[in-house]
Design a protein around this motif. Structure first.
Motif, PDB file in Angstrom:
ATOM      1  N   VAL A 175       0.774  -1.264  -0.224  1.00  0.00           N
ATOM      2  CA  VAL A 175      -0.015  -0.025   0.040  1.00  0.00           C
ATOM      3  C   VAL A 175       1.054   1.178  -0.148  1.00  0.00           C
ATOM      4  O   VAL A 175       0.546   2.225  -0.568  1.00  0.00           O
ATOM      5  N   LYS A 176       2.036   1.263   0.735  1.00  0.00           N
ATOM      6  CA  LYS A 176       2.855   2.340   0.865  1.00  0.00           C
ATOM      7  C   LYS A 176       3.302   2.623  -0.577  1.00  0.00           C
ATOM      8  O   LYS A 176       3.746   3.678  -1.067  1.00  0.00           O
ATOM      9  N   GLN A 177       3.677   1.470  -1.321  1.00  0.00           N
ATOM     10  CA  GLN A 177       4.394   1.741  -2.609  1.00  0.00           C
ATOM     11  C   GLN A 177       3.317   2.526  -3.335  1.00  0.00           C
ATOM     12  O   GLN A 177       3.475   3.412  -4.488  1.00  0.00           O
ATOM     13  N   LYS A 178       1.813   2.143  -3.488  1.00  0.00           N
ATOM     14  CA  LYS A 178       1.151   2.777  -4.167  1.00  0.00           C
ATOM     15  C   LYS A 178       1.061   4.409  -3.751  1.00  0.00           C
ATOM     16  O   LYS A 178       0.491   5.178  -4.653  1.00  0.00           O
ATOM     17  N   VAL A 179       0.962   4.399  -2.509  1.00  0.00           N
ATOM     18  CA  VAL A 179       0.870   5.889  -2.185  1.00  0.00           C
ATOM     19  C   VAL A 179       2.097   6.661  -2.556  1.00  0.00           C
ATOM     20  O   VAL A 179       1.739   7.767  -3.070  1.00  0.00           O
ATOM     21  N   ARG A 180       3.352   6.188  -2.614  1.00  0.00           N
ATOM     22  CA  ARG A 180       4.238   6.753  -3.116  1.00  0.00           C
ATOM     23  C   ARG A 180       4.304   7.042  -4.631  1.00  0.00           C
ATOM     24  O   ARG A 180       4.528   8.201  -5.282  1.00  0.00           O
ATOM     25  N   ALA A 181       3.686   6.225  -5.247  1.00  0.00           N
ATOM     26  CA  ALA A 181       3.486   6.322  -6.784  1.00  0.00           C
ATOM     27  C   ALA A 181       2.295   7.535  -7.017  1.00  0.00           C
ATOM     28  O   ALA A 181       2.522   8.219  -8.015  1.00  0.00           O
ATOM     29  N   HIS A 182       1.302   7.510  -6.239  1.00  0.00           N
ATOM     30  CA  HIS A 182       0.368   8.421  -6.263  1.00  0.00           C
ATOM     31  C   HIS A 182       0.899   9.740  -6.039  1.00  0.00           C
ATOM     32  O   HIS A 182       0.645  10.857  -6.599  1.00  0.00           O
ATOM     33  N   LYS A 183       1.688   9.903  -5.017  1.00  0.00           N
ATOM     34  CA  LYS A 183       2.255  11.323  -4.468  1.00  0.00           C
ATOM     35  C   LYS A 183       3.201  11.727  -5.854  1.00  0.00           C
ATOM     36  O   LYS A 183       3.493  13.034  -5.798  1.00  0.00           O
ATOM     37  N   ALA A 184       3.791  10.921  -6.335  1.00  0.00           N
ATOM     38  CA  ALA A 184       4.676  11.263  -7.663  1.00  0.00           C
ATOM     39  C   ALA A 184       4.285  11.807  -8.633  1.00  0.00           C
ATOM     40  O   ALA A 184       4.645  12.620  -9.516  1.00  0.00           O
ATOM     41  N   ARG A 185       2.625  11.651  -8.679  1.00  0.00           N
ATOM     42  CA  ARG A 185       2.085  12.497  -9.800  1.00  0.00           C
ATOM     43  C   ARG A 185       1.340  13.888  -9.354  1.00  0.00           C
ATOM     44  O   ARG A 185       0.729  14.453 -10.067  1.00  0.00           O
ATOM     45  N   PHE A 186       1.987  14.166  -8.062  1.00  0.00           N
ATOM     46  CA  PHE A 186       1.454  15.540  -7.381  1.00  0.00           C
ATOM     47  C   PHE A 186       2.021  16.755  -8.379  1.00  0.00           C
ATOM     48  O   PHE A 186       3.266  16.308  -8.793  1.00  0.00           O
ATOM     49  N   ARG A 187       1.281  17.820  -8.667  1.00  0.00           N
ATOM     50  CA  ARG A 187       1.916  18.553  -9.620  1.00  0.00           C
ATOM     51  C   ARG A 187       1.982  20.027  -8.429  1.00  0.00           C
ATOM     52  O   ARG A 187       1.036  20.214  -7.645  1.00  0.00           O
TER      53      ARG A 187
END
Length: 621
Positions: A131-143
């Motif tokens: 789940v933390k990997q998914k969180v990091r992947a989602h945060k990487a898309r922050f603009r």
């Protein structure tokens, strides 16, 4: 009979200390919660075995019981259980959930004062690493967000992935008037904040029976913003979804933001506060709210006459949430939100470094924390004390901060159009004054006017001089010197302290050894003055006769450190004839001798003291 008593005591001890395995699985809720029943006796340890690995759990127990002495342990970890004072019912009470460092299938529960049937709610958090990997992947898309736009956040669908049961459908939309700040009362040391978040969801959804997680948003110590209540298509964002975070029955009109951690006496991280500011600035600007405003709550049936728009949980409910360290920043939070909204509208704010999360605001807080940490280290482990030889490592930072704050204060006084009001430096300058006083109490003897050791020497000097004067006037006061010197231990301790400090700090170029020698000289003078007084008392045997001259038919007082041991008192005239003395009285003033009516003239007063004959000339008037 004694053998029977001892045997009974042993049986009771074995019963209370034994680890009993007795829990029964009674219910599975979704794929993430197992509920066990456990019958307990007070002060008993129970070995718990779970069919499925668990990293978080809570206790449900009967009303009127106290959980304060209960705890769970796993390996070397021990977790004290705390009552959830916000969520109670007529039939049961709840502990706050605890989070273990890793999933376990066995642990030990100590009952403390609890007795009867308990429920263990065991939360299976799933693969939190995935789940933390998914969180990091989602945060990487922050603009990069627009000015005062919504900051990047992680939706519930990401951080709650795989947990059931789902939130109850059809959430309620509310007209938000108040932004409520909370803390989660979870560990400040936990590395896995996603696990804490998932545990809170299951605790709220299953144990407390709520529709969803209580809060609209949650913020981790690293500043990550997690979306709480799922709007389920009712609106684009979750900020207007009615939560379950405020007082019972008073959720309408509120948006809840929870800081993950316990901030009773622990400082919230700057990055966490920055995310809180960004989130609330977005909400305030979007909805045209006044961060300094206040409204009755609830609007239709007010319980609080003027609940602030930006409010700590405790402002409306009986609680200490969000902890003192967040609560004391609430006014600074409102000022920061107000200023940032105006800056987004094009206003210049030269005061920004003085505001919450600003460079100088953080600098003052960091200095306070560093000084406190250094003092604790020096006092508790006797290391790092050299930082207080001159205190320069701290005083230089303090002076620089004070100068920068005063410079901004000057700019805002002369160019008010470039500063959002209010812009006050008073709170930061007061903090610097307080830390300066703390430093002065620690900085050692070469700063003679302000440090502790010179003050202790000066205080001792005053006490000794006063005692010497009193001894000259009244022999009873001499007991501080004779036969035992009551000041000797303090003089010795101060000499050792001075030696220790000079040895510690003699490598510091700013050390002034002359002041150390001056203090030693003062202590030596006190020792000599006391020694002189003691020698005189020994020679005179510390005896005084008052008054002298004395009236015929009057009262004579013999004062001595040992007046209770005076024997065989005689009064002899110049012809060597003894005068009968009718009566002697011992009281707190000394030995009182009642004189008869006798002719005036010189007499010799004689008495025995510890086997020695003592004589004093006496003039009778």
């Amino acid at each position: 009979m004694k053998i029977i008593k001892n045997t009974c005591a042993l049986i009771v001890c074995l019963w209370a200390c034994a680890q009993v395995s007795a829990q029964t699985l009674t219910q599975k809720v979704g794929n993430s919660v197992s509920i066990y029943s456990l019958q307990v006796q007070p002060n008993t340890s129970y070995k718990l075995n779970f069919a499925q690995s668990s990293q978080s759990l809570s206790i449900v127990y009967a009303p009127g019981q106290h959980i304060g002495e209960s705890y769970l342990s796993s390996g070397e970890q021990r977790f004290k259980l705390y009552a959830n004072l916000h969520s109670t019912s007529n039939t049961q009470q709840y502990s706050h959930p605890i989070l273990l460092k890793a999933g376990v299938q066995q642990c030990t529960f100590y009952s403390g004062k609890l007795k009867g049937e308990l429920e263990l709610h065991v939360y299976h958090l799933g693969n939190t690493q995935a789940v933390k990997q998914k969180v990091r992947a989602h945060k990487a898309r922050f603009r990069t967000r627009e000015a005062c736009g919504k900051p990047g956040s992680v939706p519930q669908s990401v951080w709650r992935a795989g947990l059931t049961p789902e939130p109850i459908p059809d959430p309620v939309v509310t007209d938000v008037k108040h932004l409520i700040v909370h803390h989660s009362v979870s560990s400040n040391d936990a590395a896995d904040q996603v696990a804490i978040l998932r545990g809170i969801y299951l605790y709220h959804r299953v144990t407390l029976g709520w529709n969803d997680i209580a809060y609209n948003y949650l913020i981790a110590p690293d500043g990550t913003i997690y979306e709480g209540r799922d709007p389920q298509g009712k609106e684009a964002e979750g900020d207007n979804i009615r939560g379950g975070h405020f007082c019972t029955g008073r959720q309408d009109g509120t948006m809840g933001v929870c800081l993950l951690g316990t901030f009773t006496d622990y400082e919230p991280p700057v990055v966490m506060l920055s995310s809180l500011v960004d989130l609330l600035v977005w909400k305030v600007k979007k909805d045209g709210m006044d961060p300094f405003g206040a409204f009755a709550h609830p609007i239709n049936n007010p319980v609080v006459a003027a609940l602030p728009v930006v409010a700590p949980h405790r402002a409306g409910c009986s609680t200490q949430c969000p902890g003192d360290k967040v609560f004391e920043r609430m006014e600074a939070l409102r000022e920061k939100i107000n200023a940032d909204v105006q800056v987004c509208a094009g206003k210049t704010d030269e005061c920004a470094p003085l505001r919450l999360t600003g460079e100088l605001y953080n600098g003052v807080d960091q200095l306070v924390a560093d000084v406190d940490a250094a003092i604790n280290q020096c006092q508790n482990s006797n290391t790092g004390c050299e930082q207080f030889c001159t205190g320069k490592v701290f005083t230089d930072r303090l002076s620089e901060l004070r100068s920068k704050i005063q410079a901004i204060e000057q700019i805002c006084n002369t160019q008010p159009q470039n500063c959002v009001t209010p812009c006050s430096s008073a709170a930061l300058l007061n903090k610097l004054t307080t830390v300066e006083q703390t430093l002065n109490a620690q900085i050692q003897f070469w700063f003679a006017a302000s440090s502790l050791v010179p003050q202790q020497v000066a205080q001792l000097q005053t006490e000794v001089n006063n005692a010497l004067k009193q001894c000259q006037l009244n022999v009873d006061s001499c007991q501080q010197f004779y036969p035992t010197n009551a000041f000797e231990a303090r003089i010795k301790a101060l000499n050792l302290r001075i030696d220790s400090l000079q040895g510690l700090c003699n490598a510091d170029a700013a050390t002034d050894a002359q002041k150390a020698e001056a203090l030693r000289s003062t202590l030596q003078s006190l020792e000599q003055a006391i020694a002189t007084q003691v020698a005189q008392l020994s020679e005179d045997e510390a005896i005084g006769v008052y008054p002298n001259p004395v009236a015929s038919n009057g009262v004579l007082v013999i004062k001595s450190l040992h007046y209770q041991k005076i024997r065989n008192i005689r009064l002899v005239n110049i012809l060597g004839k003894a005068v009968d003395l009718p009566r002697n009285i011992i009281d707190q003033r000394g030995l009182l001798v009642l004189l008869p009516k006798i002719p005036s003239g010189w007499y010799m007063l004689e008495f025995q003291l510890e086997g020695k004959i003592v004589r004093r000339r006496l003039l009778i008037l």
